[in-house]
Design a protein around this motif. Structure first.
Motif, mmCIF file in Angstrom:
data_model
loop_
_atom_site.group_PDB
_atom_site.id
_atom_site.type_symbol
_atom_site.label_atom_id
_atom_site.label_comp_id
_atom_site.label_asym_id
_atom_site.label_seq_id
_atom_site.Cartn_x
_atom_site.Cartn_y
_atom_site.Cartn_z
ATOM 1 N N GLU A 16 0.829 -1.209 0.000
ATOM 2 C CA GLU A 16 0.000 0.000 0.000
ATOM 3 C C GLU A 16 0.863 1.258 0.000
ATOM 4 O O GLU A 16 0.534 2.256 -0.653
ATOM 5 N N THR A 17 1.974 1.192 0.731
ATOM 6 C CA THR A 17 2.878 2.345 0.763
ATOM 7 C C THR A 17 3.533 2.549 -0.595
ATOM 8 O O THR A 17 3.661 3.686 -1.076
ATOM 9 N N VAL A 23 1.447 6.794 -6.808
ATOM 10 C CA VAL A 23 0.387 7.764 -7.091
ATOM 11 C C VAL A 23 0.919 9.189 -6.972
ATOM 12 O O VAL A 23 0.658 10.051 -7.827
ATOM 13 N N VAL A 24 1.671 9.453 -5.900
ATOM 14 C CA VAL A 24 2.235 10.795 -5.697
ATOM 15 C C VAL A 24 3.216 11.138 -6.811
ATOM 16 O O VAL A 24 3.201 12.247 -7.358
#
Length: 295
Positions: A16-17, A23-24
């Protein structure tokens, strides 16, 4: 013999990280892409605001006949002939091109400032105001309204909006570069040095833009102080009126410098990025890097 504690396991990065990082990074890459794509349009827009400001500056009449020492101070009838296409060449297909979604001109535009001036919505004539100023009576109710300059406020609103957006863009580009930074190697970190150098340059530019963005607050405080004293000390009202008029005229000069500065920030930032994009994105994949590419 001294005993050493057992080595601690390296923490694992959760999926998830990693997805969040991706995404960022994608969002920051789009910010950089949009900046490079819109570079010609953005530069031309700032040039139009600069030319409008120079045309509207009340001090322009004082400079007639003297001739500017620098060509940067010369007024141009139009900036449409300026061609910024292809001003940056990038090895990573981030070349500026006609944007799919061009930068939208928000109100007021440079053209609207000039149109408003043509419709006589420029500032009240300060010389006429001071000439007709009655002798001080000590009664604030008998003081004439201070002269206004609505175009100055409109211009400053545009500058504040544009510099806020530009500051956000530059911050995002700095974040993008940091997202590309690799694990530090002992043998070769020259690409990382390039990344750090570019970030330092961009932070300096961002600080300049931030200073321009705060100009409106400084102006508003000065005007509020003059207006307050104008009515609180009617016996000295004419002097405060003179101070406000001079402040407005000086602010037009400052607006010229500010529009020129933000335009140069955009050009220099685009140039700096285009020269170093390959090293910024892949600092360890270019063994021939010897340091910063300067213009």
């Amino acid at each position: 013999m001294a005993s050493f504690p057992p080595a601690q396991p390296v923490p694992e990065i959760a999926d998830e990280t990693k997805s969040m990082f991706a995404v960022v990074n994608d969002e920051l890459t789009k910010n950089l892409q949009a900046f490079m794509d819109n570079l010609p349009e953005l530069t031309a827009k700032y040039s139009r605001f600069l030319e409008a400001t120079k045309s509207l500056n009340p001090k322009a009449a004082m400079r007639k006949g003297t001739g500017p020492v620098s060509p940067l101070l010369k007024c141009h009838k139009s900036s449409s002939a300026l061609n910024y296409e292809g001003m940056c060449e990038s090895p990573l297909d981030l070349t500026p091109k006609r944007p799919t979604n061009p930068v939208e001109t928000q109100d007021p535009s440079a053209e609207e400032l000039l149109e408003s001036a043509a419709n006589n919505t420029h500032q009240d004539d300060p010389k006429l105001f001071l000439k007709n100023f009655d002798e001080p009576t000590g009664d604030p109710a008998k003081l004439p309204p201070l002269p206004e300059d609505p175009l100055l406020s409109m211009n400053m609103d545009s500058l504040t909006r544009e510099t806020y957006e530009l500051h956000t863009i530059l911050s995002g580009i700095c974040d993008w570069i940091e997202m590309q930074m690799p694990a530090i190697r002992l043998e070769d970190n020259r690409g990382v040095i390039v990344q750090e150098s570019v970030i330092r340059h961009l932070i300096h530019m961002r600080t300049s833009v931030q200073g321009v963005n705060g100009r409106q607050n400084t102006y508003a405080r000065k005007v509020a102080d003059c207006v307050s004293k104008y009515y609180k000390e009617p016996l000295s009202a004419k002097e405060y009126a003179k101070g406000l008029i001079k402040h407005n005229m000086d602010t037009w000069d400052q607006l010229e410098r500010d529009w020129r500065d933000v335009r140069q920030v955009v050009i220099l930032a685009g140039r700096l990025l285009s020269l170093n994009l390959d090293k910024l994105q892949s600092p360890h994949n270019n063994p021939t890097v010897h340091g910063m590419n300067y213009m």
